[in-house]
Design a protein around this motif. Sequence first.
Motif, PDB file in Angstrom:
ATOM      1  N   HIS A   1      14.271  26.267 -56.501  1.00  0.00           N
ATOM      2  CA  HIS A   1      13.438  27.569 -56.002  1.00  0.00           C
ATOM      3  C   HIS A   1      13.648  27.847 -54.903  1.00  0.00           C
ATOM      4  CE1 HIS A   1      10.624  24.769 -52.782  1.00  0.00           C
ATOM      5  NE2 HIS A   1      10.908  24.328 -54.012  1.00  0.00           N
TER       6      HIS A   1
ATOM      7  N   HIS B   1      16.588  27.224 -53.402  1.00  0.00           N
ATOM      8  CA  HIS B   1      17.156  25.663 -52.134  1.00  0.00           C
ATOM      9  C   HIS B   1      17.113  24.657 -53.389  1.00  0.00           C
ATOM     10  CE1 HIS B   1      15.876  22.039 -50.129  1.00  0.00           C
ATOM     11  NE2 HIS B   1      13.943  21.398 -50.271  1.00  0.00           N
TER      12      HIS B   1
ATOM     13  N   HIS C   1      12.528  29.652 -50.842  1.00  0.00           N
ATOM     14  CA  HIS C   1      12.362  28.698 -49.276  1.00  0.00           C
ATOM     15  C   HIS C   1      12.417  29.648 -48.369  1.00  0.00           C
ATOM     16  CE1 HIS C   1      10.956  24.880 -47.523  1.00  0.00           C
ATOM     17  NE2 HIS C   1      11.357  24.548 -48.071  1.00  0.00           N
TER      18      HIS C   1
ATOM     19  N   HIS D   1       6.664  16.942 -48.069  1.00  0.00           N
ATOM     20  CA  HIS D   1       7.459  17.564 -48.369  1.00  0.00           C
ATOM     21  C   HIS D   1       8.885  17.262 -47.840  1.00  0.00           C
ATOM     22  CE1 HIS D   1      11.690  18.136 -50.672  1.00  0.00           C
ATOM     23  NE2 HIS D   1      11.556  19.209 -50.568  1.00  0.00           N
TER      24      HIS D   1
ATOM     25  N   HIS E   1      15.758  21.304 -54.140  1.00  0.00           N
ATOM     26  CA  HIS E   1      14.998  20.635 -53.721  1.00  0.00           C
ATOM     27  C   HIS E   1      14.881  18.990 -54.056  1.00  0.00           C
ATOM     28  CE1 HIS E   1      10.167  19.540 -53.713  1.00  0.00           C
ATOM     29  NE2 HIS E   1      10.424  18.835 -53.936  1.00  0.00           N
TER      30      HIS E   1
ATOM     31  N   TRP F   1      14.993  20.081 -58.537  1.00  0.00           N
ATOM     32  CA  TRP F   1      15.104  21.360 -59.455  1.00  0.00           C
ATOM     33  C   TRP F   1      15.051  22.284 -58.249  1.00  0.00           C
ATOM     34  CZ3 TRP F   1       9.849  23.722 -58.037  1.00  0.00           C
ATOM     35  CH2 TRP F   1       8.827  23.550 -57.461  1.00  0.00           C
TER      36      TRP F   1
ATOM     37  N   HIS G   1       3.866  21.172 -49.745  1.00  0.00           N
ATOM     38  CA  HIS G   1       4.705  21.393 -50.642  1.00  0.00           C
ATOM     39  C   HIS G   1       3.258  21.988 -51.725  1.00  0.00           C
ATOM     40  CE1 HIS G   1       7.436  22.756 -53.803  1.00  0.00           C
ATOM     41  NE2 HIS G   1       7.898  21.924 -53.219  1.00  0.00           N
TER      42      HIS G   1
ATOM     43  N   HIS H   1       7.797  19.866 -44.866  1.00  0.00           N
ATOM     44  CA  HIS H   1       6.589  20.889 -45.243  1.00  0.00           C
ATOM     45  C   HIS H   1       5.092  20.483 -46.053  1.00  0.00           C
ATOM     46  CE1 HIS H   1       7.924  22.465 -49.000  1.00  0.00           C
ATOM     47  NE2 HIS H   1       9.660  22.641 -47.902  1.00  0.00           N
TER      48      HIS H   1
ATOM     49  N   HIS I   1      13.177  17.149 -46.568  1.00  0.00           N
ATOM     50  CA  HIS I   1      14.393  18.030 -47.467  1.00  0.00           C
ATOM     51  C   HIS I   1      15.185  16.787 -46.384  1.00  0.00           C
ATOM     52  CE1 HIS I   1      13.767  22.098 -47.339  1.00  0.00           C
ATOM     53  NE2 HIS I   1      12.312  21.427 -47.724  1.00  0.00           N
TER      54      HIS I   1
END
Length: 484
Positions: free
Chosen positions: A166, A126, A168, A395, A128, A164, A451, A449, A397
């Motif tokens: 990461h 993902h 998901h 958070h 971010h 960044w 984080h 969500h 998206h």
Amino acid sequence: MPNEPSTGKRPRRRVFRTLLVVAALLVAGAGGLGIYYLQASVDTVGEVDFSERLAIPPIADSRVDAAGTRVFDLDIRAGETRFLDGPATRTAGVNGAFLGPTIRAHRGENLAFNVHNGLGETTSLHWHGMHVPAAMDGGPHQTVAPGSLWTPKWTVAQPAATLWYHPHLHGKTAEHVYRGVSGMFILDDDDNQFDDAAPFLGNLGTLGDELLVNGVHGPYVEVGSRLVRLRLLNASTARVYDFGFSDDRRFSLIGTDGGLLAAPWETTRLQLSPGERAEIVVAFRPGETTELRSYGGGEGLDGFTARVNGGADRFDVLQFRAADRLTDTTEVPAVLGAAPDVDVADVARMRSFELAGREINGATMDMDRVDFAVRKGTTEVWEVVNTNGYPHNFHVHDVQFQVLDVAGGAPPPPLRGWKDTVLLAQDKEYRLAMRFSDYSDPDSPYMYHCHLLTHEDEGMMGQFVVLGDGEETGGIPDSWHDHP
Ligand code: C2O
Ligand code: CU
Ligand code: CU
């Protein structure tokens, strides 16, 4: 000014030393007893020997194809890394055994990625903080099966910022991030060039009682200029940091999640919850040594709850060793970027989100349920509150949002820039304004969500779609059911 490049609209900004600090905490070897004892408080202040030079993640290699698209090859793989004396730790990384390279791209560029999953199990990647089409977002619906390739593409359409990447994967985000699959994603724009010759500082490691910075335990870094720009990423799965320096020196916050602040803010402490980023500028004197530290901030919780959730912990994070001569060619500009200015005269929808336990509005994540749809081209205001007694953040998206107010009052300075993740102090209502300007897709949801990644994995997440004119939610296509 021998080192100062002479082109660019605002040359002063070009010469910041750029340091990256990705914070992630690592639980060190748990011992052989199989009995897990919850240590109520950790304090590494004065205990860290700062004997390892800080590693700086390399800039990811890329190539520009015939069509002008910048292409990156990212290989997610398992490996082993030696952090401490004794046996190596089983880790995972991107193009390496632990963590990943820093992806760097320019506003307006077309990007394409070949994401190969060599992890031996399903994962995802993902982006971010990035404004991308939902099908490219790398959330729990864009999984990459072991051995297979995922090829997202998009055009960078947002200001310079420290983002960044990461995994998901629903239910396994914490585990994959903790093992090391994450890296920084720096966006530049024309007003915000950097001196690429400057050293980069890198990341920290995971939660527990040992701290890694860019995969290094007890790191130091040498400083060669008076002013140093640090890009801080809290890539920890759960810990909230309260950063400051060991001598309480002041530093300037110049940027938050989505880009530069309108003006620098001077402070001695800066809280950063998981997923949040901050760009700070620190001044050094020749020959001195100082440490970046995380002080026990309490996270706004009561004594017992704070203590068992790390709120009383202190960490010595990173030592700075200033050279006897420091270059001094720049200052922090008084005006940096533009303040967030979401127009709330015409708000299409207000929504409320209550976070408690592992639920948002009384529900946990269901891969087969789209919680709501927003309309492309509209502005919404989301009221978010943590009523739970435990730390949570929030958070979203797709967008960067503007914090309109906190419990009815003006947001504190660190929340006055563009944000995609915000720590929720107990029982305070955060009103977030955001605009869904483009990228409609009835079949691919975006996520919102907590984080704190274990909370997220345990279901503290929901999904929404952005619909174009006349589009309706299609429900969840069967192809979504192939997730593990
Ligand atoms: Cu850092 Cu839903 O992501
Ligand atoms: Cu995200
Ligand atoms: Cu949470």
